[in-house]
Scaffold this motif. Structure first.
Motif, PDB file in Angstrom:
ATOM      1  N   ALA A   1       0.805  -1.225   0.000  1.00 50.06           N
ATOM      2  CA  ALA A   1       0.000   0.000   0.000  1.00 50.06           C
ATOM      3  C   ALA A   1       0.833   1.267   0.000  1.00 50.06           C
TER       4      ALA A   1
ATOM      5  N   ARG B   1      -3.282   4.941   2.653  1.00 47.31           N
ATOM      6  CA  ARG B   1      -3.610   5.607   1.402  1.00 47.31           C
ATOM      7  C   ARG B   1      -3.279   7.097   1.486  1.00 47.31           C
ATOM      8  N   ASP B   2      -4.227   7.905   1.944  1.00 46.87           N
ATOM      9  CA  ASP B   2      -4.180   9.348   1.704  1.00 46.87           C
ATOM     10  C   ASP B   2      -2.864  10.013   2.071  1.00 46.87           C
TER      11      ASP B   2
ATOM     12  N   LEU C   1      -0.304   8.925  -0.381  1.00 47.65           N
ATOM     13  CA  LEU C   1      -0.544   9.268  -1.775  1.00 47.65           C
ATOM     14  C   LEU C   1      -0.350  10.750  -2.072  1.00 47.65           C
TER      15      LEU C   1
ATOM     16  N   HIS D   1      -2.509  -1.401  -4.341  1.00 51.34           N
ATOM     17  CA  HIS D   1      -3.533  -1.112  -3.328  1.00 51.34           C
ATOM     18  C   HIS D   1      -4.570  -0.088  -3.748  1.00 51.34           C
ATOM     19  N   THR D   2      -4.154   1.029  -4.309  1.00 52.83           N
ATOM     20  CA  THR D   2      -5.094   2.076  -4.715  1.00 52.83           C
ATOM     21  C   THR D   2      -5.328   1.945  -6.216  1.00 52.83           C
TER      22      THR D   2
ATOM     23  N   ASN E   1       2.673   3.446  -8.798  1.00 53.59           N
ATOM     24  CA  ASN E   1       1.474   2.681  -8.455  1.00 53.59           C
ATOM     25  C   ASN E   1       1.194   1.688  -9.577  1.00 53.59           C
TER      26      ASN E   1
ATOM     27  N   ASP F   1      -1.335  -0.732  -9.376  1.00 53.56           N
ATOM     28  CA  ASP F   1      -2.688  -1.293  -9.328  1.00 53.56           C
ATOM     29  C   ASP F   1      -3.533  -0.685 -10.442  1.00 53.56           C
TER      30      ASP F   1
END
Length: 251
Positions: free
Chosen positions: A156, A176-177, A180, A194-195, A208, A210
């Motif tokens: 993640a 996440r946030d 990111l 993950h995202t 990233n 994903d």
């Protein structure tokens, strides 16, 4: 030196084998390299059992593969150990058997039917009987971080400002946030999944991978040399795109 990485698989064995084929073709031209899978082997797709089998068998025959732990892999393990234990990274109103998370599809791949529609104790008993202990052990012991060359691979992300040896597994598989929106360097180039996004993207300080295989998108396989990366396609290498400039702004 080059290293390969594959994004979130989510129970799609055909996509995984196709990604491995692209990597094999690239290795035939450029030489061998390690392959890192950034986690989320299971859930949502129909072939979670086959994905786990494929990865276990590949490592057993000596493939230079690293398989990291994703949050969905951890939820699966936690359910098998104790279905009443709350997953720290998950909203309190959700459980692994909620259709949104894909647990029932994973159990169906092991022969446990209608997991979302039956009492949890019965589903758990059936799951314990159906999931091989070797699979349970394998998923539970996946590492949550791998460093190679200029890259740090996690599922993640990282919590900014926290030393690598103090990062928690929950952050590594769920964050996440705050990760990111970080635009500063983490030191190594962070390679994660993950995202879900439309296509694998290079953000400068992170990549990233994903590309939404869980939702009908492709499964991305990339080759990384230093801090540069290219998507592997049937037509060869294609440089990873960067984000629109606005995505580099905090706030």
């Amino acid at each position: 030196m080059h290293i390969y990485a594959i994004g979130d698989i989510h129970g799609h064995i055909g996509l995984l084998k196709a990604a491995h084929d692209l990597i094999a073709d690239d290795m035939a031209r450029h030489g061998k390299g390690q392959v890192v899978h950034v986690g989320d082997l299971v859930d949502r797709g129909p072939d979670s059992r086959d994905v786990v089998d494929h990865l276990m068998q590949g490592q057993a025959r000596g493939e230079d593969w690293v398989v990291l732990k994703g949050n969905h892999d951890r939820m699966f393990t936690r359910f098998l150990n104790d279905p009443g234990e709350q997953e720290p990274g998950l909203r309190a109103d959700l459980g692994w058997l909620h259709p949104k998370l894909g647990g029932p599809a994973t159990l169906a791949s092991y022969g446990v039917a209608k997991a979302a529609d039956r009492p949890i104790p019965k589903v758990h008993a059936d799951a314990i009987a159906a999931v091989p202990q070797a699979h349970r052990d394998y998923l539970a012991t996946r590492p949550s971080m791998h460093q190679a060359g200029d890259c740090l691979f996690v599922h993640a992300g990282l919590r900014p400002g926290v030393p690598l040896d103090q990062q928690t597994e929950t952050d590594l598989v769920w964050i996440r946030d705050i990760f990111l929106i970080e635009v500063e360097s983490f030191g190594p180039l962070v390679v994660h999944g993950h995202t879900a996004i439309d296509q694998a993207t290079h953000y400068g300080n992170r990549i990233n991978l994903d590309s939404s295989a869980a939702y009908g998108g492709p499964l991305s396989a990339v080759v990384i040399e230093g801090r540069e990366a290219a998507l592997l396609t049937p037509q060869g290498r294609k440089k990873l795109p960067g984000p629109p400039p606005m995505l580099f702004q905090k706030g």
